[in-house]
Design a protein around this motif. Structure first.
Motif, short mmCIF file in Angstrom:
data_model
loop_
_atom_site.label_atom_id
_atom_site.label_comp_id
_atom_site.label_asym_id
_atom_site.label_seq_id
_atom_site.Cartn_x
_atom_site.Cartn_y
_atom_site.Cartn_z
N PRO A 35 52.10 -44.17 53.12
CA PRO A 35 51.78 -42.90 52.45
C PRO A 35 50.38 -42.44 52.83
O PRO A 35 49.50 -43.25 53.11
CB PRO A 35 51.88 -43.26 50.96
N LYS A 90 70.59 -43.51 53.20
CA LYS A 90 69.69 -42.42 53.59
C LYS A 90 70.12 -41.11 52.93
O LYS A 90 71.28 -40.72 52.97
CB LYS A 90 69.69 -42.24 55.11
N LYS A 137 65.86 -44.66 44.02
CA LYS A 137 64.65 -44.53 43.22
C LYS A 137 63.86 -43.29 43.60
O LYS A 137 63.22 -42.65 42.75
CB LYS A 137 63.77 -45.77 43.41
N ALA A 138 63.89 -42.92 44.87
CA ALA A 138 63.10 -41.78 45.33
C ALA A 138 63.81 -40.46 45.07
O ALA A 138 63.18 -39.48 44.67
CB ALA A 138 62.80 -41.92 46.82
N ALA A 150 56.85 -37.86 52.54
CA ALA A 150 56.05 -38.99 53.00
C ALA A 150 54.65 -38.59 53.45
O ALA A 150 54.08 -39.18 54.38
CB ALA A 150 56.78 -39.75 54.12
N THR A 205 58.49 -45.61 60.02
CA THR A 205 58.02 -46.22 58.78
C THR A 205 56.53 -45.99 58.74
O THR A 205 55.78 -46.56 59.53
CB THR A 205 58.33 -47.73 58.75
N ASP A 236 65.15 -45.27 48.46
CA ASP A 236 64.17 -45.94 47.62
C ASP A 236 62.75 -45.86 48.16
O ASP A 236 61.79 -46.08 47.41
CB ASP A 236 64.54 -47.42 47.43
N ASP A 237 62.61 -45.54 49.46
CA ASP A 237 61.29 -45.52 50.08
C ASP A 237 61.22 -44.41 51.12
O ASP A 237 61.57 -44.60 52.28
CB ASP A 237 61.00 -46.87 50.74
N ASP A 255 64.88 -42.99 53.36
CA ASP A 255 65.44 -44.08 52.57
C ASP A 255 65.46 -43.70 51.09
O ASP A 255 64.47 -43.18 50.57
CB ASP A 255 64.63 -45.35 52.78
N THR A 265 59.30 -36.59 48.70
CA THR A 265 59.92 -37.41 49.74
C THR A 265 59.56 -37.00 51.17
O THR A 265 60.18 -37.46 52.11
CB THR A 265 61.45 -37.37 49.59
N ALA A 282 58.93 -43.26 52.79
CA ALA A 282 58.08 -43.53 53.94
C ALA A 282 58.90 -44.03 55.13
O ALA A 282 58.40 -44.05 56.25
CB ALA A 282 57.00 -44.55 53.58
N LYS A 283 60.13 -44.42 54.87
CA LYS A 283 61.06 -44.78 55.95
C LYS A 283 61.97 -43.59 56.21
O LYS A 283 62.86 -43.30 55.41
CB LYS A 283 61.88 -46.01 55.55
#
Length: 477
Positions: free
Chosen positions: A22, A398, A384-385, A429, A19, A441-442, A439, A427, A444-445
């Motif tokens: 950004p 994932k 979302k990503a 990151a 994690t 939606d995120d 992830d 994506t 960065a994970k």
């Protein structure tokens, strides 16, 4: 921080997920993430020229930066080239795991194989990998990963608990059909590009014949065969039922695969994309037997098995799509039971054209791919990503960049390819590299900051776009 596959690392011994915050400053400056020249594992002038040539065609500075980092990543960080018994010997680690997967190592060098004809050092390096893979297969055709020292024990903590026959030199012993398909494919690619017979010596021939006999053994027509595997674990997909032989099957000529290319156990024992891959790679190795060695008997043996498996696939692995059409199943058991899904790990249903296991224009493949890239696939992820295909290996939320890359490489629709490039750019990151998963939606994970297989695939995708869709690289995303 260490990031591992679920069932490894020796150093970490447990699953962790990166994690990170950004990194807009890094993304803004696009500083090369390659090691200094003195620290790179293998240097190739032809690869450097290819890198410069293609990068100059990329208008988007961030995509150009990712390409610069990813395309040479295998050579920069994972290749250990030398010699053994007077023959070239190359060991290729998968990245953040200090072991060589037969599958990963084959795909990791694939972005460079077209350059071998005019690059003797690169050719020798791939020659060495073909030789090392042959020796690994002769150690144990059921193993999927190996350690550098063929006399050493596994360096993977999880493997020390495995109830299976762990021989010296073996890192992990999960039986996967594709582990034997990829070395056949690499041998064929080498022969097609170079017409150099020297890697295809008696050792290679013995290993290639062992692949065919192992596939026949895993048709299990006369008994369950010698392979069993169990692991003391809380993760069900890391072990096999029924005393380690895996789920039951009706013997119909298909090859049993106990694990998927994600290293997860199969639900049904006939993994369809892996059997399709076996058909294509057996025909490829037959050409090498016949043309490089003049061995018509070995070639005919491989072709006969390919024909048998292909007929069994046509009879047992094409299923209703629920819309009045037919598609390839993901797994079947020969009794008439089947699973439709898809996993990002290749061989996948979506990635069949990338391994010469299906024609991208074949209506059966197109229906299958459309269904795989939809909510009908339980491992299709929408977030979302980005959206894409994931894997039970890392959980339901994932997305795997590998699947997005495969979509871009298979598609001829420029709108689809543009969407893939946007998603990949959005994506990573801020790292400048691809990852195993992120992830939905995120981003960065993510898992695995150093995963050379998917880095190489990104580089190969960009190189293919430079040939087939150059105007897409002239755009910004």
């Amino acid at each position: 921080m260490p990031v591992t596959r679920r069932d490894v690392l020796a150093a970490a011994g447990a699953l962790t997920i990166s994690t990170i915050a950004p990194q807009p400053a890094l993304a803004a400056t696009f500083v090369s993430q390659r090691p200094p020249v003195r620290d790179r594992k293998f240097l190739s002038r032809s690869v450097e020229r290819e890198l410069s040539r293609i990068k100059a065609r990329i208008a988007d500075p961030e995509i150009a930066w990712i390409f610069e980092n990813c395309y040479p990543n295998t050579l920069d960080t994972t290749v250990f080239a030398g010699s053994s018994d007077g023959r070239p010997d190359t060991f290729v680690i998968t990245g953040d795991i200090d072991a060589m997967w037969l599958r990963d190592s084959s795909v990791q060098v694939e972005p460079y194989t077209h350059l071998m004809r005019d690059d003797s050092a690169l050719r020798m390096m791939v020659h060495g990998l073909i030789q090392r893979q042959a020796r690994c297969i002769l150690i144990d055709p059921y193993a999927n990963a190996f350690v550098r020292d063929p006399n050493a024990k596994s360096n993977l903590d999880s493997a020390t608990l495995d109830a299976t026959e762990m021989k010296p030199g073996v890192a992990q012993r999960k039986w996967e059909i594709d582990s034997l398909c990829y070395p056949m494919r690499l041998a064929h690619d080498y022969w097609q590009v170079t017409r150099d017979k020297t890697p295809f010596d008696a050792i290679w021939a013995k290993s290639a014949k062992l692949i065919v006999s192992t596939f026949r053994e895993q048709q299990r027509k006369t008994g369950p065969g010698p392979y069993t595997y169990q692991r003391l674990t809380k993760i069900p997909t890391d072990s096999l039922m029924l005393d380690g032989y895996g789920p039951p099957s009706r013997k119909v000529g298909l090859i049993h695969s106990m694990f998927r290319p994600s290293d997860d156990a199969c639900v049904y024992p006939f993994l369809v994309p892996a059997n399709l891959f076996a058909v294509s790679s057996l025909r490829q190795v037959a050409r090498v037997h016949r043309e490089a060695r003049g061995d018509s008997a070995a070639a005919s043996d491989a072709e006969a098995l390919a024909n048998e498996v292909e007929a069994a696939l046509r009879a047992h692995a094409i299923v209703p799509d629920g819309q009045g059409g037919k598609v390839w199943a993901y797994e079947v058991d020969g009794f008439g039971n089947w699973l439709f899904a898809d996993d990002a790990g290749i061989p996948s249903l979506y990635g069949l054209p990338l391994i010469e296991a299906a024609d991208a224009q074949d209506p059966l493949y197109q229906r299958t791919a459309a269904l795989a890239w939809s909510p009908r696939n339980p491992f299709f992820v929408q977030g979302k990503a980005a959206s894409g295909i994931g894997s039970p290996h890392m959980g339901l939320d994932k997305v795997w960049p590998m699947a997005i890359i495969a979509r871009a490489m298979v598609s001829t629709d420029e709108a689809v390819i543009r969407a893939c490039l946007r998603d990949l750019k959005a994506t990573h990151a801020g790292t400048g590299f691809m990852h195993e998963s992120f992830d939905k939606d995120d981003p960065a994970k993510f898992t695995r900051p150093w995963f050379a297989w998917v880095n190489g695939m990104f580089g190969m995708m960009i190189a293919e776009l430079a040939k087939k869709h150059p105007k897409l690289l002239a755009e910004r995303y």
